[in-house]
Design a protein around this motif. Structure first.
Motif, PDB file in Angstrom:
ATOM      1  N   ASP A  97      36.244 117.564  30.888  1.00 38.88           N
ATOM      2  CA  ASP A  97      36.587 118.556  29.878  1.00 38.88           C
ATOM      3  C   ASP A  97      37.407 117.929  28.756  1.00 38.88           C
ATOM      4  N   THR A  98      38.317 117.027  29.129  1.00 34.42           N
ATOM      5  CA  THR A  98      39.141 116.350  28.138  1.00 34.42           C
ATOM      6  C   THR A  98      38.296 115.434  27.267  1.00 34.42           C
ATOM      7  N   ALA A  99      37.399 114.681  27.898  1.00 32.65           N
ATOM      8  CA  ALA A  99      36.540 113.768  27.143  1.00 32.65           C
ATOM      9  C   ALA A  99      35.606 114.529  26.202  1.00 32.65           C
ATOM     10  N   LYS A 100      35.228 115.732  26.574  1.00 27.33           N
ATOM     11  CA  LYS A 100      34.312 116.534  25.758  1.00 27.33           C
ATOM     12  C   LYS A 100      35.024 117.229  24.603  1.00 27.33           C
ATOM     13  N   LYS A 101      36.175 117.825  24.867  1.00 25.81           N
ATOM     14  CA  LYS A 101      36.860 118.652  23.875  1.00 25.81           C
ATOM     15  C   LYS A 101      37.962 117.929  23.122  1.00 25.81           C
ATOM     16  N   GLY A 102      38.499 116.853  23.698  1.00 24.23           N
ATOM     17  CA  GLY A 102      39.668 116.217  23.122  1.00 24.23           C
ATOM     18  C   GLY A 102      40.934 116.785  23.718  1.00 24.23           C
ATOM     19  N   VAL A 103      42.010 116.010  23.651  1.00 21.62           N
ATOM     20  CA  VAL A 103      43.235 116.395  24.349  1.00 21.62           C
ATOM     21  C   VAL A 103      43.887 117.627  23.737  1.00 21.62           C
ATOM     22  N   ARG A 104      43.770 117.837  22.436  1.00 22.45           N
ATOM     23  CA  ARG A 104      44.451 118.978  21.819  1.00 22.45           C
ATOM     24  C   ARG A 104      43.901 120.303  22.345  1.00 22.45           C
ATOM     25  N   LEU A 105      42.593 120.411  22.482  1.00 22.30           N
ATOM     26  CA  LEU A 105      41.991 121.647  22.964  1.00 22.30           C
ATOM     27  C   LEU A 105      42.008 121.736  24.488  1.00 22.30           C
ATOM     28  N   SER A 106      41.726 120.633  25.146  1.00 26.76           N
ATOM     29  CA  SER A 106      41.604 120.654  26.601  1.00 26.76           C
ATOM     30  C   SER A 106      42.960 120.629  27.303  1.00 26.76           C
ATOM     31  N   LYS A 107      43.918 119.885  26.752  1.00 22.36           N
ATOM     32  CA  LYS A 107      45.219 119.704  27.416  1.00 22.36           C
ATOM     33  C   LYS A 107      46.349 119.886  26.405  1.00 22.36           C
ATOM     34  N   PRO A 108      46.567 121.109  25.931  1.00 18.00           N
ATOM     35  CA  PRO A 108      47.594 121.337  24.904  1.00 18.00           C
ATOM     36  C   PRO A 108      48.999 120.934  25.337  1.00 18.00           C
ATOM     37  N   VAL A 109      49.301 120.994  26.629  1.00 19.33           N
ATOM     38  CA  VAL A 109      50.627 120.583  27.086  1.00 19.33           C
ATOM     39  C   VAL A 109      50.813 119.089  26.862  1.00 19.33           C
ATOM     40  N   TYR A 110      49.797 118.300  27.177  1.00 21.43           N
ATOM     41  CA  TYR A 110      49.879 116.857  26.951  1.00 21.43           C
ATOM     42  C   TYR A 110      49.950 116.546  25.454  1.00 21.43           C
ATOM     43  N   PHE A 111      49.167 117.285  24.668  1.00 19.61           N
ATOM     44  CA  PHE A 111      49.180 117.083  23.227  1.00 19.61           C
ATOM     45  C   PHE A 111      50.578 117.357  22.678  1.00 19.61           C
ATOM     46  N   GLY A 112      51.188 118.459  23.109  1.00 18.91           N
ATOM     47  CA  GLY A 112      52.535 118.778  22.672  1.00 18.91           C
ATOM     48  C   GLY A 112      53.547 117.747  23.116  1.00 18.91           C
ATOM     49  N   GLN A 113      53.400 117.257  24.308  1.00 16.54           N
ATOM     50  CA  GLN A 113      54.283 116.223  24.824  1.00 16.54           C
ATOM     51  C   GLN A 113      54.274 115.002  23.908  1.00 16.54           C
ATOM     52  N   MET A 114      53.089 114.570  23.503  1.00 19.17           N
ATOM     53  CA  MET A 114      52.989 113.402  22.625  1.00 19.17           C
ATOM     54  C   MET A 114      53.581 113.671  21.249  1.00 19.17           C
TER      55      MET A 114
END
Length: 275
Positions: free
Chosen positions: A158-175
């Motif tokens: 899911d992450t590889a398909k959508k990108g981290v911002r859409l698939s994993k917003p918590v990780y995106f915010g962390q960065m």
């Protein structure tokens, strides 16, 4: 009485029904019990971690910061703690592979600690996986923040398909928080598929607006915690998907919804990053 002698039944002839569980179950109970006891013996965080600020529900963050007990049956189990520990092992592997490929990946300061930052009198802190200061020509300008996650196959896909911002917003915010407070203009996000060891890499530019929004939220969470208040729920129904998996769902929906009081904007001043 009929006896189920199917090989999958678990029945062993001559063993009483109330006998001990199988060997594997007994060992796992001991291992998980030891991991839970180890975690409970650790000093609780007295700060809001940067890795959690991207959590969509600010009310949940207030519960976490105030060390509110989770709903019965939703405490961390040994299996979850094993998953966390395995993630660190996968991270060590990814670090080794990147270094072998010529990336100058720094994971510790000269003093031996992790790179990180703290602000708000130490009440907001973060420790990064690493910083790549040089490397092969891959289209990135060094230095960059490096963040690693080990994911199960479905989550990785899911992450590889959508990108981290859409698939994993918590990780995106962390960065975004890390980049803001450490003065870095971009990040390299690496996700490892725990089932196949496939690697997904994504360039994540710094987004000042997102970082400011998250900083504002962090301050609002701390103010609510200090005042003994909770922030508005993220949803209007406990059936919302985030609420169904929240460890504070029962407690949350048993409390009245607070008003939406305005909060001051965080100044955005960057502290000195630890180096």
């Amino acid at each position: 009485m009929l006896v189920d002698l199917n090989h999958r039944s678990g029945f062993v002839y001559g063993r009483a029904a109330d006998a001990l569980p199988p060997l594997g179950a007994r060992i796992n109970m001991l291992l998980d019990g030891a991991l839970v006891a180890e975690r409970e013996g650790q000093r609780p965080r007295d700060y809001l971690g940067a890795s959690r600020i991207g959590e969509p529900c600010a009310r949940r963050l207030v519960y976490e910061v105030t060390h509110t007990p989770p709903d019965p049956g939703k405490e961390f189990e040994g299996r979850s703690l094993r998953i966390f520990a395995a993630g660190h092992v996968f991270e060590d592997l990814a670090i080794r592979w990147l270094r072998l490929a010529g990336f100058d990946l720094r994971t510790q300061t000269r003093e031996g600690g992790q790179f990180g930052f703290e602000t708000a009198g130490g009440r907001i802190r973060g420790h990064v996986d690493g910083v790549i200061v040089a490397g092969p020509e891959v289209g990135l300008g060094w230095p960059v923040l490096w963040e690693h996650k080990a994911l199960k196959a479905s989550s990785w896909s899911d992450t590889a398909k959508k990108g981290v911002r859409l698939s994993k917003p918590v990780y995106f915010g962390q960065m975004q928080i890390y980049m803001a407070y450490m003065g870095l203009g971009s990040a390299l996000f690496t996700a490892l598929n725990k089932d196949s060891c496939e690697l997904y890499h994504e360039h994540v530019p710094f987004d000042p607006a997102t970082a400011q929004e998250l900083s504002d939220k962090a301050v609002a969470v701390l103010r609510a915690a200090d005042a003994g208040e909770v922030l508005p729920r993220i949803a209007t129904s406990p059936d919302f998907y985030l609420c169904r998996f929240c460890p504070f769902s029962t407690r949350c929906w048993g409390e009245p919804r607070p008003g939406n009081a305005p909060v001051e904007r965080f100044s955005g001043e960057r502290p000195e990053a630890t180096a």
